[in-house]
Write a protein that holds these residues in place. Structure first.
Motif, PDB file in Angstrom:
ATOM      1  N   VAL A  11      75.061  60.715  56.461  1.00  0.00           N
ATOM      2  CA  VAL A  11      75.377  59.912  55.274  1.00  0.00           C
ATOM      3  C   VAL A  11      75.984  60.820  54.209  1.00  0.00           C
ATOM      4  CG1 VAL A  11      74.389  58.519  53.414  1.00  0.00           C
ATOM      5  CG2 VAL A  11      73.511  58.279  55.756  1.00  0.00           C
ATOM      6  N   TYR A  12      77.099  60.370  53.619  1.00  0.00           N
ATOM      7  CA  TYR A  12      77.736  61.066  52.507  1.00  0.00           C
ATOM      8  C   TYR A  12      77.431  60.291  51.223  1.00  0.00           C
ATOM      9  CZ  TYR A  12      80.556  62.906  56.386  1.00  0.00           C
ATOM     10  OH  TYR A  12      80.970  63.461  57.565  1.00  0.00           O
ATOM     11  N   GLU A  13      77.572  60.966  50.117  1.00  0.00           N
ATOM     12  CA  GLU A  13      77.270  60.314  48.840  1.00  0.00           C
ATOM     13  C   GLU A  13      78.105  59.056  48.624  1.00  0.00           C
ATOM     14  OE1 GLU A  13      76.382  61.431  44.192  1.00  0.00           O
ATOM     15  OE2 GLU A  13      77.611  62.816  45.372  1.00  0.00           O
ATOM     16  N   ASP A  14      79.356  59.066  49.046  1.00  0.00           N
ATOM     17  CA  ASP A  14      80.178  57.869  48.831  1.00  0.00           C
ATOM     18  C   ASP A  14      79.815  56.712  49.764  1.00  0.00           C
ATOM     19  OD1 ASP A  14      81.330  58.910  51.138  1.00  0.00           O
ATOM     20  OD2 ASP A  14      83.391  58.719  50.420  1.00  0.00           O
ATOM     21  N   MET A  18      77.585  51.224  49.953  1.00  0.00           N
ATOM     22  CA  MET A  18      77.493  50.351  51.126  1.00  0.00           C
ATOM     23  C   MET A  18      76.040  50.223  51.585  1.00  0.00           C
ATOM     24  SD  MET A  18      78.913  50.746  55.000  1.00  0.00           S
ATOM     25  CE  MET A  18      80.398  49.773  54.955  1.00  0.00           C
ATOM     26  N   LEU A  19      75.318  51.340  51.641  1.00  0.00           N
ATOM     27  CA  LEU A  19      73.918  51.298  52.064  1.00  0.00           C
ATOM     28  C   LEU A  19      73.093  50.440  51.113  1.00  0.00           C
ATOM     29  CD1 LEU A  19      73.321  55.003  53.100  1.00  0.00           C
ATOM     30  CD2 LEU A  19      73.778  53.044  54.570  1.00  0.00           C
ATOM     31  N   GLU A  20      73.354  50.563  49.817  1.00  0.00           N
ATOM     32  CA  GLU A  20      72.627  49.763  48.835  1.00  0.00           C
ATOM     33  C   GLU A  20      72.925  48.282  49.029  1.00  0.00           C
ATOM     34  OE1 GLU A  20      73.974  51.890  45.392  1.00  0.00           O
ATOM     35  OE2 GLU A  20      72.445  53.441  45.657  1.00  0.00           O
ATOM     36  N   ALA A  21      74.167  47.938  49.322  1.00  0.00           N
ATOM     37  CA  ALA A  21      74.512  46.533  49.572  1.00  0.00           C
ATOM     38  C   ALA A  21      73.825  46.022  50.839  1.00  0.00           C
ATOM     39  CB  ALA A  21      76.019  46.358  49.685  1.00  0.00           C
ATOM     40  N   LEU A  22      73.838  46.815  51.902  1.00  0.00           N
ATOM     41  CA  LEU A  22      73.245  46.375  53.166  1.00  0.00           C
ATOM     42  C   LEU A  22      71.726  46.252  53.109  1.00  0.00           C
ATOM     43  CD1 LEU A  22      75.413  48.322  55.766  1.00  0.00           C
ATOM     44  CD2 LEU A  22      75.342  45.839  55.390  1.00  0.00           C
ATOM     45  N   THR A  23      71.110  46.853  52.111  1.00  0.00           N
ATOM     46  CA  THR A  23      69.652  46.764  51.996  1.00  0.00           C
ATOM     47  C   THR A  23      69.191  45.957  50.791  1.00  0.00           C
ATOM     48  OG1 THR A  23      69.547  48.864  50.797  1.00  0.00           O
ATOM     49  CG2 THR A  23      69.284  48.959  53.194  1.00  0.00           C
ATOM     50  N   ASN A  24      70.092  45.638  49.852  1.00  0.00           N
ATOM     51  CA  ASN A  24      69.653  44.971  48.625  1.00  0.00           C
ATOM     52  C   ASN A  24      70.539  43.798  48.229  1.00  0.00           C
ATOM     53  OD1 ASN A  24      67.516  44.977  46.850  1.00  0.00           O
ATOM     54  ND2 ASN A  24      68.472  46.351  45.384  1.00  0.00           N
ATOM     55  N   ARG A  44      69.489  56.346  46.699  1.00  0.00           N
ATOM     56  CA  ARG A  44      70.129  57.480  46.017  1.00  0.00           C
ATOM     57  C   ARG A  44      69.130  58.631  45.862  1.00  0.00           C
ATOM     58  NH1 ARG A  44      74.663  58.758  43.985  1.00  0.00           N
ATOM     59  NH2 ARG A  44      75.508  56.674  44.223  1.00  0.00           N
ATOM     60  N   ARG A  45      67.886  58.327  45.482  1.00  0.00           N
ATOM     61  CA  ARG A  45      66.867  59.381  45.362  1.00  0.00           C
ATOM     62  C   ARG A  45      66.613  60.031  46.723  1.00  0.00           C
ATOM     63  NH1 ARG A  45      64.338  55.545  42.113  1.00  0.00           N
ATOM     64  NH2 ARG A  45      62.865  55.066  43.766  1.00  0.00           N
ATOM     65  N   ARG A  46      66.506  59.217  47.742  1.00  0.00           N
ATOM     66  CA  ARG A  46      66.259  59.748  49.089  1.00  0.00           C
ATOM     67  C   ARG A  46      67.424  60.629  49.534  1.00  0.00           C
ATOM     68  NH1 ARG A  46      65.510  56.049  54.393  1.00  0.00           N
ATOM     69  NH2 ARG A  46      65.641  57.755  55.876  1.00  0.00           N
ATOM     70  N   GLY A  66      86.971  55.862  61.729  1.00  0.00           N
ATOM     71  CA  GLY A  66      86.890  56.186  60.311  1.00  0.00           C
ATOM     72  C   GLY A  66      86.415  55.055  59.413  1.00  0.00           C
ATOM     73  N   GLN A  67      86.225  53.865  59.960  1.00  0.00           N
ATOM     74  CA  GLN A  67      85.732  52.719  59.188  1.00  0.00           C
ATOM     75  C   GLN A  67      84.222  52.666  59.276  1.00  0.00           C
ATOM     76  OE1 GLN A  67      88.606  51.499  57.363  1.00  0.00           O
ATOM     77  NE2 GLN A  67      87.685  49.543  57.805  1.00  0.00           N
ATOM     78  N   ARG A  68      83.551  52.566  58.145  1.00  0.00           N
ATOM     79  CA  ARG A  68      82.098  52.426  58.128  1.00  0.00           C
ATOM     80  C   ARG A  68      81.705  51.026  58.580  1.00  0.00           C
ATOM     81  NH1 ARG A  68      81.745  55.177  52.285  1.00  0.00           N
ATOM     82  NH2 ARG A  68      83.113  53.428  51.908  1.00  0.00           N
ATOM     83  N   LEU A  69      80.803  50.972  59.543  1.00  0.00           N
ATOM     84  CA  LEU A  69      80.337  49.689  60.067  1.00  0.00           C
ATOM     85  C   LEU A  69      78.908  49.373  59.667  1.00  0.00           C
ATOM     86  CD1 LEU A  69      81.669  49.877  63.743  1.00  0.00           C
ATOM     87  CD2 LEU A  69      82.792  48.915  61.719  1.00  0.00           C
ATOM     88  N   GLY A  70      78.146  50.362  59.234  1.00  0.00           N
ATOM     89  CA  GLY A  70      76.744  50.166  58.901  1.00  0.00           C
ATOM     90  C   GLY A  70      75.978  51.445  59.131  1.00  0.00           C
ATOM     91  N   PHE A  71      74.690  51.306  59.451  1.00  0.00           N
ATOM     92  CA  PHE A  71      73.859  52.491  59.650  1.00  0.00           C
ATOM     93  C   PHE A  71      72.786  52.246  60.692  1.00  0.00           C
ATOM     94  CE2 PHE A  71      71.610  50.102  56.389  1.00  0.00           C
ATOM     95  CZ  PHE A  71      70.273  50.222  56.754  1.00  0.00           C
TER      96      PHE A  71
END
Length: 178
Positions: A11-14, A18-24, A44-46, A66-71
């Motif tokens: 995971v990169y900072e940018d 996306m991670l916040e959207a997929l979880t919140n 972000r803290r983690r 190169g396209q992010r699909l999720g995690f």
């Protein structure tokens, strides 16, 4: 990379928005992954503390060309007084669902965890109503073990889950077998 082009990476900072959207965000998370609002700064803290890669849990991004699909993610789960296994999961962006990318990502995660940790088991569960994820886990090489009654609370109700697992011996002598 695999024949489908799906790959896992740190995971990169940018990636955090996306991670916040997929979880919140209920629309992005989807029916089976929306568990209500939570601390919007948790990820972000983690990431700041561990880069999403710690000794007892982790998260990797799923990419296709190169396209992010999720995690994918995993955490250590106690299975006995002196034994543990990995519990794994994934969340895809809505546009990536139903194309086999999650199946390949779960297969790659199992290979990664068996190659880089000493755990003997990777398990995953999904709601009994999530037929697509049940098919995905089976195609990824997981074995259905049974029903966990009243296991997860979502949308005002306790829901049954189906438990799946892969153990090292399922891979046989060739870890690429799975």
């Amino acid at each position: 990379m695999t024949e489908t082009g799906v790959a896992l990476r740190p995971v990169y900072e940018d990636d955090l928005p996306m991670l916040e959207a997929l979880t919140n965000d209920p629309r992005a998370a989807g029916t089976f992954e929306w568990h209500g609002w939570h601390d919007p700064h948790f990820l972000r803290r983690r990431w700041t503390e561990t880069g999403m890669l710690a000794a007892d849990n982790g998260m990797l991004m799923i990419e296709l060309d190169g396209q992010r699909l999720g995690f994918v993610s995993w955490h250590k789960t106690r299975t006995g007084s002196t034994s543990y296994c990995w519990n794994a999961g994934l969340v895809l962006i809505p546009e990536a669902r139903g194309h086999g990318y999650g199946t390949e990502a779960q297969r790659l995660l199992v290979r990664y965890l068996f190659a880089h940790t000493q755990m003997n088991r990777v398990e995953a569960s999904t709601e009994a109503g999530n037929i697509a994820e049940q098919r995905s886990l089976t195609k990824a090489g997981f074995t259905r073990e049974g029903v966990l009654r009243g296991y997860g609370f979502r949308d005002g109700a306790w829901r049954d889950h189906i438990l799946y697992s892969v153990v090292r011996s399922d891979l046989g002598p060739d870890p690429e077998h799975l």
